[in-house]
Design an enzyme around this catalytic site. Structure first.
Site, PDB file in Angstrom:
ATOM      1  N   GLY A  55       0.753  -0.651   0.115  1.00  0.00           N
ATOM      2  CA  GLY A  55       0.035  -0.236   0.079  1.00  0.00           C
ATOM      3  C   GLY A  55       1.107   1.415  -0.160  1.00  0.00           C
ATOM      4  O   GLY A  55       0.167   2.146  -0.295  1.00  0.00           O
ATOM      5  N   HIS A 187      -4.616  -6.483   7.118  1.00  0.00           N
ATOM      6  CA  HIS A 187      -5.795  -5.866   6.988  1.00  0.00           C
ATOM      7  C   HIS A 187      -6.604  -6.693   6.508  1.00  0.00           C
ATOM      8  O   HIS A 187      -6.404  -7.349   6.891  1.00  0.00           O
ATOM      9  CB  HIS A 187      -5.010  -5.173   5.596  1.00  0.00           C
ATOM     10  N   ARG A 218       6.959  -1.055 -21.607  1.00  0.00           N
ATOM     11  CA  ARG A 218       6.353  -2.284 -22.225  1.00  0.00           C
ATOM     12  C   ARG A 218       5.199  -3.268 -21.228  1.00  0.00           C
ATOM     13  O   ARG A 218       4.611  -3.659 -22.020  1.00  0.00           O
ATOM     14  CB  ARG A 218       7.987  -3.282 -21.172  1.00  0.00           C
TER      15      ARG A 218
END
Length: 389
Positions: A55, A187, A218
């Site tokens: 995160g 979490h 890419r």
């Protein structure tokens, strides 16, 4: 420990998913990660998802992407409005990109940014807001988004603590121009480490995809709005257009994420059953200030602030909880202005941060998990009832 801060949520499905990836021999980011991205975006009703390794990295590439937009990019010295309470990596990317932070106090009962102070925080240099829903409880995201739109500001929604929460029937993590999630062990779902960026903006989607992997082209299609593909395929395979990072996830994490996402509704329902019991025991007790639910909380944890009017002894409370084998910790990261690292920041404070300081000095949280916590919550209540006369 009798009452842990965090608990594992994997079952045989996640182990089997890991074994399938190991058997495939493909470990770096590939089709399994792409499948998880699609499923996660669909779950939230969003167009685009970019998985990263945490995160914190989701916040980093989101901030970075706004500096490379073709129109109205952020610039060093711009101001961004932030809540006084959040995790450190809500703030660090802003500092690292040379932004000036404008801190706004939180509401004491929701622990989220006090949206009534946004006008006070605004200046001619304000260019963005970071909205954070603390520990599963939705912030005033609708109000904040309207304010952002009215003033031409970018909104980053840091939803790392509040996956599967809802406001007016809409999931948190969908109100921002960019929205971030965490899949850390403790979490709402866990992929070991991992994070996600959601957006409906195709340009921001391509910028974050490029920033995730070296700043190259890419992973971008030929019709990308962020570059023009040339004719030399040998060069194009390793063409760098942005000063990016390597924050790619693993196929293992994508595979686990697909299994965890299937379980998320059940996880949230179990957390909310525990929340109902916690409220039954603690709501209305003048000794404790608990989070007032705004919208529909996904209840990461249970927060308690000892009422300052009763002159509480938090050390004695903590000693009693430790003796009862109950884990506890500071609310998110506490008031960020109280940390040593603030000396490295360019910032100002819009008014005072009295509530953030009270939460820092007299607050704590205990864990919530996606299974029955009746015995743990009952012990917590008994311990605090004795420790707080």
């Amino acid at each position: 420990m009798f009452y842990e801060l965090a608990a594992p949520t994997w079952g045989p499905e996640e182990i089997a998913a890991i074994e399938r990836v190991v058997a495939s021999g493909r470990f770096t980011m590939g089709e399994t990660v792409a499948a998880f991205e699609r499923a996660f975006a669909d779950h939230h009703g969003m167009k685009h998802a970019v998985m990263v390794n945490s995160g914190s990295s989701a916040n980093l590439v989101s901030v970075a992407a706004l500096f490379y937009k073709q129109d109205r990019p952020l610039q060093r010295g711009d101001e961004v409005i932030v809540p006084a309470i959040s995790w450190a990596t809500t703030y660090h990317p802003l500092q690292q990109y040379g932004l000036k932070l404008v801190f706004v106090d939180v509401e004491l009962d929701t622990l989220n940014m006090d949206a009534s102070r946004l006008e006070q925080a605004l200046s001619p240099r304000t260019r963005a807001i970071v909205a954070v829903s603390i520990l599963g409880n939705p912030a005033a995201l609708d109000v904040i988004r309207r304010f952002a739109d009215d003033h031409g500001l970018y909104l980053i929604e840091d939803n790392c603590e509040s996956m599967d929460a809802e406001l007016a029937g809409r999931k948190t993590g969908t109100f921002g121009h960019l929205n971030t999630f965490s899949f850390f062990f403790s979490h709402h779902i866990s992929t070991m480490e991992g994070g996600m960026v959601l957006t409906d903006d195709t340009e921001l989607y391509h910028l974050t995809r490029s920033m995730r992997a070296h700043g190259w082209t890419r992973d971008l299609p030929a019709d990308s709005p962020v570059f023009r593909r040339g004719t030399d395929d040998h060069y194009e395979a390793y063409r760098f257009i942005l000063p990016g990072y390597n924050v790619r996830p693993l196929e293992l994490e994508g595979a686990i994420g697909l299994e965890q996402l299937k379980k998320l509704p059940g996880f949230t329902a179990a957390r909310r059953r525990n929340l109902a019991l916690f409220r039954d025991r603690f709501a209305g007790d003048e000794r404790f200030i608990i989070q007032r639910e705004h919208g529909k909380s996904s209840c990461f944890s249970f927060t308690i602030i000892l009422n300052p009017a009763r002159n509480p002894d938090r050390r004695a409370v903590f000693a009693a909880m430790a003796e009862a084998d109950i884990g506890f910790r500071i609310i998110t990261g506490g008031c960020f202005l109280r940390h040593d690292v603030i000396r490295h920041y360019d910032y100002r404070v819009a008014g005072g941060v009295e509530n953030a300081n009270l939460a820092h000095d007299l607050g704590f949280f205990v864990g919530n998990h996606p299974f029955d916590l009746t015995a743990q919550i009952e012990r917590l209540h008994a311990v605090l009832d004795r420790a707080c006369p």
